[in-house]
Design an enzyme around this catalytic site. Structure first.
Site, PDB file in Angstrom:
ATOM      1  N   HIS A 226       4.069  44.037  10.140  1.00  0.00           N
ATOM      2  CA  HIS A 226       4.868  43.875   8.919  1.00  0.00           C
ATOM      3  C   HIS A 226       6.367  43.844   9.151  1.00  0.00           C
ATOM      4  O   HIS A 226       7.127  43.600   8.225  1.00  0.00           O
ATOM      5  CB  HIS A 226       4.556  45.000   7.926  1.00  0.00           C
ATOM      6  CG  HIS A 226       5.206  46.293   8.301  1.00  0.00           C
ATOM      7  ND1 HIS A 226       4.702  47.119   9.268  1.00  0.00           N
ATOM      8  CD2 HIS A 226       6.340  46.875   7.859  1.00  0.00           C
ATOM      9  CE1 HIS A 226       5.482  48.167   9.399  1.00  0.00           C
ATOM     10  NE2 HIS A 226       6.497  48.051   8.560  1.00  0.00           N
TER      11      HIS A 226
HETATM   12  C1  UD1 Z   1       9.177  49.504   4.326  1.00  0.00           C
HETATM   13  C2  UD1 Z   1      10.089  50.249   5.290  1.00  0.00           C
HETATM   14  C3  UD1 Z   1       9.481  50.279   6.679  1.00  0.00           C
HETATM   15  C4  UD1 Z   1       8.059  50.785   6.647  1.00  0.00           C
HETATM   16  C5  UD1 Z   1       7.260  49.962   5.656  1.00  0.00           C
HETATM   17  C6  UD1 Z   1       5.827  50.426   5.545  1.00  0.00           C
HETATM   18  C7  UD1 Z   1      12.493  50.085   4.804  1.00  0.00           C
HETATM   19  C8  UD1 Z   1      13.757  49.481   5.250  1.00  0.00           C
HETATM   20  N1  UD1 Z   1      11.381  49.624   5.394  1.00  0.00           N
HETATM   21  O1  UD1 Z   1       9.163  48.156   4.731  1.00  0.00           O
HETATM   22  O2  UD1 Z   1      10.254  51.124   7.491  1.00  0.00           O
HETATM   23  O3  UD1 Z   1       7.494  50.679   7.930  1.00  0.00           O
HETATM   24  O4  UD1 Z   1       7.876  50.070   4.381  1.00  0.00           O
HETATM   25  O5  UD1 Z   1       5.098  49.693   4.661  1.00  0.00           O
HETATM   26  O6  UD1 Z   1      12.508  50.950   3.963  1.00  0.00           O
HETATM   27  N2  UD1 Z   1       5.680  44.991  -1.600  1.00  0.00           N
HETATM   28  C9  UD1 Z   1       4.580  44.876  -2.417  1.00  0.00           C
HETATM   29  N3  UD1 Z   1       4.033  46.025  -2.902  1.00  0.00           N
HETATM   30  C10 UD1 Z   1       4.548  47.244  -2.640  1.00  0.00           C
HETATM   31  C11 UD1 Z   1       5.680  47.332  -1.805  1.00  0.00           C
HETATM   32  C12 UD1 Z   1       6.231  46.197  -1.296  1.00  0.00           C
HETATM   33  O7  UD1 Z   1       4.094  43.805  -2.684  1.00  0.00           O
HETATM   34  O8  UD1 Z   1       4.016  48.259  -3.132  1.00  0.00           O
HETATM   35  C13 UD1 Z   1       6.305  43.780  -1.053  1.00  0.00           C
HETATM   36  C14 UD1 Z   1       7.657  43.562  -1.700  1.00  0.00           C
HETATM   37  O9  UD1 Z   1       7.583  42.650  -2.724  1.00  0.00           O
HETATM   38  C15 UD1 Z   1       8.541  43.098  -0.581  1.00  0.00           C
HETATM   39  C16 UD1 Z   1       7.808  43.459   0.678  1.00  0.00           C
HETATM   40  O10 UD1 Z   1       6.517  43.942   0.314  1.00  0.00           O
HETATM   41  O11 UD1 Z   1       8.729  41.724  -0.613  1.00  0.00           O
HETATM   42  C17 UD1 Z   1       8.562  44.457   1.487  1.00  0.00           C
HETATM   43  O12 UD1 Z   1       8.666  45.735   0.858  1.00  0.00           O
HETATM   44  P1  UD1 Z   1       9.885  46.718   1.201  1.00  0.00           P
HETATM   45  O13 UD1 Z   1       9.709  48.040   0.581  1.00  0.00           O
HETATM   46  O14 UD1 Z   1      11.143  46.026   0.930  1.00  0.00           O
HETATM   47  O15 UD1 Z   1       9.859  46.917   2.758  1.00  0.00           O
HETATM   48  P2  UD1 Z   1       8.635  47.034   3.747  1.00  0.00           P
HETATM   49  O16 UD1 Z   1       8.554  45.798   4.538  1.00  0.00           O
HETATM   50  O17 UD1 Z   1       7.396  47.508   3.065  1.00  0.00           O
END
Ligand code: UD1
Length: 450
Positions: A226
């Site tokens: 991811h």
């Molecule tokens: C975040 C953390 C990372 C961790 C990861 C675990 C930061 C900088 N990064 O990254 O350290 O390893 O979580 O999962 O804080 N999304 C969904 N549903 C959700 C959450 C997110 O669909 O419940 C999608 C969002 O729309 C977004 C993407 O996933 O486009 C990324 O989510 P985001 O929280 O920004 O960062 P992660 O890549 O999950």
């Protein structure tokens, strides 16, 4: 003592569960069930899905958050800024003595920044402090460094954390090597995961032969991916997928894919590399099988029974060595060097040849568990002991002592407070204790003179 505990994203939930339980245990021993340490659980809502958040609360038996900020997704600046804006109000209204943040996600940094600028500010405790990848291209590395430098109490999971913090000039008296609360959770739930039906649900057992033997589990590998650096650009993602083709041709790869990764696979038009069967599969045994993210118990069950784990996650490297399952980390570095010590985890890099080599090497490896120093299931208890040792004396005790001191000195309260003001720290906890110490020292000085 009021303690705000912040969670925001998936890897936070398993780290705070043991701390909440240790607080309950502390309260029950300390004062016959009264709330000496009063936890307030705040969920920023950085992760908000049923699969990324709710499932973990259910599996881990976490209490419903006292406060939910519902920030959701956004760019780093938008997400961090929105958490800060909403969290400031929480601190103003609840004025806690301590705020605990865990890990390295945007919620960790945002809440630490807000707390650091409050006046009076709560003590900031950072759980999983001191980890460094030395790769400033990782957003988490900035989050770690800044949070550590804002924190008053730094709880470290492995020896490298002590070295890193000392090199960065963080005073040793703020740093506590306590172990790993994520491993506390793993050990707590180790037996419970065996009741998971995820393996049969995914059809990973060979069909029953009718010969009285138990169905056998087919060897499979488990993949998670991811990191923005690995999935956001098509070329980088394709390189990794190509690197896994040899493994995929000989054994099925189960791939519970993060929402970010799923959306990138579709955006990059890479669907042909995957199978999308979520349930029992009649013609399995090879290929990369993409499924939705799993809850905690199902996921640990998948890790525990895998022949090999391939991941770019930080926490999974730690869990794999404790479960004894060989791991290939799809990164050039790790902030968790303790996982590399015995070779159960190796860095496979992000180029196809390196990944292939690392996979072959780890497939030849036998399972063996490695429990790093202090990863004994008791980290949260140690953290709570340290927090409790900073419990403020009630303010009225400080006032009473100051009044007595003033009486002995034959002076008034404001003069006494002025003479002891130089001892006062900016931390509210410190100021109460320092007021008492200042008053006591003044009394001792007067008594000596007489
Ligand atoms: C975040 C953390 C990372 C961790 C990861 C675990 C930061 C900088 N990064 O990254 O350290 O390893 O979580 O999962 O804080 N999304 C969904 N549903 C959700 C959450 C997110 O669909 O419940 C999608 C969002 O729309 C977004 C993407 O996933 O486009 C990324 O989510 P985001 O929280 O920004 O960062 P992660 O890549 O999950």
């Amino acid at each position: 003592m009021k303690i705000i505990i912040v969670v925001g994203a998936r890897p936070n939930f398993m780290k705070v569960g043991p701390i909440l339980r240790a607080i309950t245990a502390y309260n029950s021993v300390a004062a016959q069930g009264s709330c000496v340490l009063q936890p307030i659980l705040v969920h920023t809502g950085q992760h908000y899905d049923a699969v990324m958040s709710d499932a973990f609360f259910t599996d881990l038996g976490l209490p419903k958050p006292d406060i939910f900020l519902g920030v959701g997704s956004g760019s780093h600046a938008v997400q961090t800024g929105e958490i800060m804006r909403r969290f400031e109000q929480v601190l103003v209204e609840s004025s806690p003595d301590v705020m605990v943040v865990v890990g390295d996600v945007n919620s960790t940094l945002a809440c630490a920044l807000v707390a650091a600028k409050m006046n009076p500010r709560p003590m900031i405790a950072h759980v999983e402090a001191g980890l460094r990848s030395f790769d400033r291209d990782m957003p988490e590395e900035s989050n770690r460094v800044v949070t550590d430098h804002l924190a008053d109490l730094l709880f470290v999971t492995e020896p490298s954390g002590l070295t890193n913090l000392s090199r960065e000039g963080i005073p040793a008296e703020r740093v506590f090597f306590v172990g790993n609360t994520m491993i506390d959770t793993l050990l707590t739930f180790a037996k419970k995961v065996d009741a998971s039906e995820v393996l049969s649900g995914l059809g990973l057992y060979d069909p029953y032969q009718g010969n009285g033997h138990r169905p056998t589990l087919r060897p499979y590998a488990l993949l998670t991916l991811h990191r923005p650096a690995n999935v956001d650009e098509r070329g980088a993602l394709l390189e990794i997928i190509e690197g896994l083709q040899e493994l995929a041709s000989s054994c099925e790869i189960i791939f519970p894919a993060h929402p970010r990764t799923q959306s990138r696979i579709h955006a990059h038009g890479l669907e042909a590399y995957f199978r999308f069967e979520a349930h029992q599969d009649s013609a399995p045994a090879s290929g990369i099988r993409l499924i939705d993210p799993k809850g905690y118990l199902d996921f640990v069950c998948l890790m525990k029974n895998a022949r090999l784990i391939v991941t770019d996650s930080g926490g999974i490297q730690e869990e794999s060595i404790c479960l004894g399952v060989p791991c290939v980390t799809l990164r050039e570095n790790t902030e968790r060097p303790v996982t590399l010590a015995e070779g159960i985890n190796v860095l496979g890099g992000v180029r196809r040849d390196g990944i292939r080599r690392a996979v072959r090497q780890q497939l030849a490896r036998k399972q063996s568990t490695q429990m790093p120093e202090m990863w004994d299931g008791k980290a949260a208890g140690r953290i709570v002991e340290v927090l409790a040792s900073f419990m403020p004396f009630p303010h009225n005790h400080a006032s009473a002592l100051e009044q007595s001191a003033a009486a002995v000195l034959g002076t008034d309260m404001s003069t006494l407070q002025e003479t002891t003001a130089d001892r006062q720290s900016t931390a509210s906890v410190g100021s109460t204790v320092d007021r008492m110490v200042g008053a006591a020292e003044a009394v001792i000085r007067v008594l000596r003179l007489r």
